[in-house]
Design an enzyme around this catalytic site. Structure first.
Site, PDB file in Angstrom:
ATOM      1  N   TYR A 153      -6.466   6.932   4.143  1.00  0.00           N
ATOM      2  CA  TYR A 153      -6.654   5.866   3.150  1.00  0.00           C
ATOM      3  C   TYR A 153      -5.868   4.609   3.544  1.00  0.00           C
ATOM      4  O   TYR A 153      -6.421   3.503   3.580  1.00  0.00           O
ATOM      5  CB  TYR A 153      -6.214   6.337   1.738  1.00  0.00           C
ATOM      6  CG  TYR A 153      -6.023   5.146   0.856  1.00  0.00           C
ATOM      7  CD1 TYR A 153      -7.116   4.511   0.287  1.00  0.00           C
ATOM      8  CD2 TYR A 153      -4.756   4.573   0.683  1.00  0.00           C
ATOM      9  CE1 TYR A 153      -6.957   3.350  -0.459  1.00  0.00           C
ATOM     10  CE2 TYR A 153      -4.589   3.413  -0.061  1.00  0.00           C
ATOM     11  CZ  TYR A 153      -5.698   2.808  -0.620  1.00  0.00           C
ATOM     12  OH  TYR A 153      -5.543   1.652  -1.333  1.00  0.00           O
TER      13      TYR A 153
ATOM     14  N   ASP B 206      -9.678   5.957  -2.322  1.00  0.00           N
ATOM     15  CA  ASP B 206      -8.606   6.555  -3.123  1.00  0.00           C
ATOM     16  C   ASP B 206      -9.226   7.152  -4.393  1.00  0.00           C
ATOM     17  O   ASP B 206     -10.460   7.222  -4.521  1.00  0.00           O
ATOM     18  CB  ASP B 206      -7.518   5.509  -3.453  1.00  0.00           C
ATOM     19  CG  ASP B 206      -8.019   4.442  -4.411  1.00  0.00           C
ATOM     20  OD1 ASP B 206      -9.234   4.425  -4.727  1.00  0.00           O
ATOM     21  OD2 ASP B 206      -7.200   3.625  -4.866  1.00  0.00           O
TER      22      ASP B 206
ATOM     23  N   GLU C 206       0.831  -1.209   0.000  1.00  0.00           N
ATOM     24  CA  GLU C 206       0.000   0.000   0.000  1.00  0.00           C
ATOM     25  C   GLU C 206       0.866   1.259   0.000  1.00  0.00           C
ATOM     26  O   GLU C 206       0.511   2.260  -0.607  1.00  0.00           O
ATOM     27  CB  GLU C 206      -0.950   0.011   1.213  1.00  0.00           C
ATOM     28  CG  GLU C 206      -2.107  -0.961   1.099  1.00  0.00           C
ATOM     29  CD  GLU C 206      -3.052  -0.620  -0.060  1.00  0.00           C
ATOM     30  OE1 GLU C 206      -3.063   0.525  -0.532  1.00  0.00           O
ATOM     31  OE2 GLU C 206      -3.765  -1.542  -0.514  1.00  0.00           O
TER      32      GLU C 206
END
Ligand code: SF4
Length: 375
Positions: free
Chosen positions: A141, A159, A58
């Site tokens: 996020y 996102d 991520e």
């Protein structure tokens, strides 16, 4: 005419969710999950539930394309297979494995947070989104993505792909640069995540945005949500989401000099923290209005390093655009240097061969300056 899905979703935030809204949410989740199960790409980070590996992926995926990330992710996990190995590594080795992904601050934050995870959490990532957000570099996020994907927590992760899908699905034609509009997307994504398999549901939304509901030419006929989609009904999908134009980046100018002594050139390390913090670069600095480039270079060499050069010949200029700044860097090749290095605000300095310089972590402007110099 307002679409039924839009009307029903607008009720999502009512205190109690009606049976009709609840049914629509269930239907949307199930269509998304079915589509994801049969259409998702086989990506290396989808073959693991290891929270550390999900975290690395991520972090790398922020602002970088999937295809670019894959080889970096694989190499990184071979060298740093767990949070302990990352926490105890030399920072320069971490940066070296990050080269060309850019945005070194992500690598710096990841390692700083890994050290906190080892020292304060016994080497285990916290499971709650709020606790994850306490880690350096973990924003709203990433916290939602990690909590849901690695720990099955019902947390939203919004996102750019998710914003696009939701804006089109619900026909949101307001400026998504406005906080109130973004808050709404987070609320709706939170409702959707309050069901089975929240991590996969979040990934399904992102995957749909990346593969089907693309910024240009969305493939609505291949979309599991077409029957519910407001933008598909109206025919304005490509115009959504709406976003007001950002301010153009502010132009700034700087100088950098290649100074060689006995086959080795001088490189300096920027102060830690701030833009490109801890990165290595050729000596130089910003140009004040009304100052010539060579004059600025000589000033910075004297003030920041206590050095003087006999000749300074401008080789050319390179340009690099950061989020808020457009940098024009004037690159010089400098002649004999006098003085001993006395650093003021810089973190470190080294005299290195061109090959040694290439191995150090550096940002885009230095990479371009070295290419211009043929190094
Ligand atoms: Fe996007 Fe088209 Fe699917 Fe609507 S139907 S969500 S516009 S791909």
């Amino acid at each position: 005419m307002r679409s039924p899905v839009r009307a029903v979703y607008s009720l999502c935030m009512a205190e109690s969710i009606s049976a009709e809204t609840s049914q629509l949410l269930t239907r949307t989740r199930s269509m998304l999950l079915d589509w994801y199960d049969s259409h998702k790409r086989d990506l290396p980070w989808r073959r693991t539930r290891d929270p550390y590996a999900v975290w690395v992926s991520e972090t790398m995926l922020q602002q970088t394309r999937v295809e670019t990330v894959i080889p970096y992710y694989e190499r990184f996990l071979v060298r740093f297979p767990d949070v302990e190995s990352l926490a105890s590594a030399e920072s320069e080795e971490v940066y070296a494995l990050w080269t060309a992904l850019g945005y070194y601050s992500r690598a710096r934050n990841l390692q700083a947070a890994a050290r906190v995870v080892v020292e304060e959490h016994g080497g285990r990532l916290p499971e709650e989104a709020n606790a994850l957000r306490g880690l350096q570099g973990v924003g709203r996020y990433t916290a939602g993505a990690l909590a849901s994907i690695a720990f099955d927590r019902p947390e939203p992760a919004v996102d750019g792909n998710v914003v696009r899908v939701l804006a089109r699905l619900l026909g949101v034609r307001k400026d998504t640069g406005r906080k109130a509009v973004m808050d709404r997307f987070w609320q709706i994504a939170a409702e959707l995540a309050r069901g089975p398999r929240p991590g996969q549901l979040n990934q399904a939304l992102m995957e749909l945005g990346a593969m089907v509901c693309r910024p240009r030419s969305p493939v609505c006929q291949a979309c599991p949500l077409e029957a519910l989609c407001d933008a598909a009904r109206v025919g304005d999908a490509e115009a959504l989401p709406k976003k007001s134009k950002k301010k153009p980046p502010r132009p700034v100018q700087a100088v950098a000099g290649w100074i060689e002594r006995r086959g080795r050139a001088l490189v300096v390390q920027r102060p830690h923290g701030g833009l490109l913090g801890g990165m290595w670069e050729l000596p130089g600095g910003g140009i004040e209005d009304g100052t010539g480039a060579e004059q600025a270079l000589r000033h910075h060499l004297a003030q920041r390093l206590g050095l003087a050069v006999t000749h300074a010949e401008q080789v050319g200029e390179v340009e690099h655009v950061f989020t808020h700044r457009r940098l024009r860097l004037h690159v010089f090749r400098c002649g004999p240097v006098s003085g001993r290095v006395r650093r003021s605000d810089l973190a470190s300095h080294r005299w290195l061969s061109p090959a040694g310089i290439a191995k150090l972590p550096h940002g885009g402007p230095t990479r371009k300056a070295l290419a211009l110099l043929g190094r």
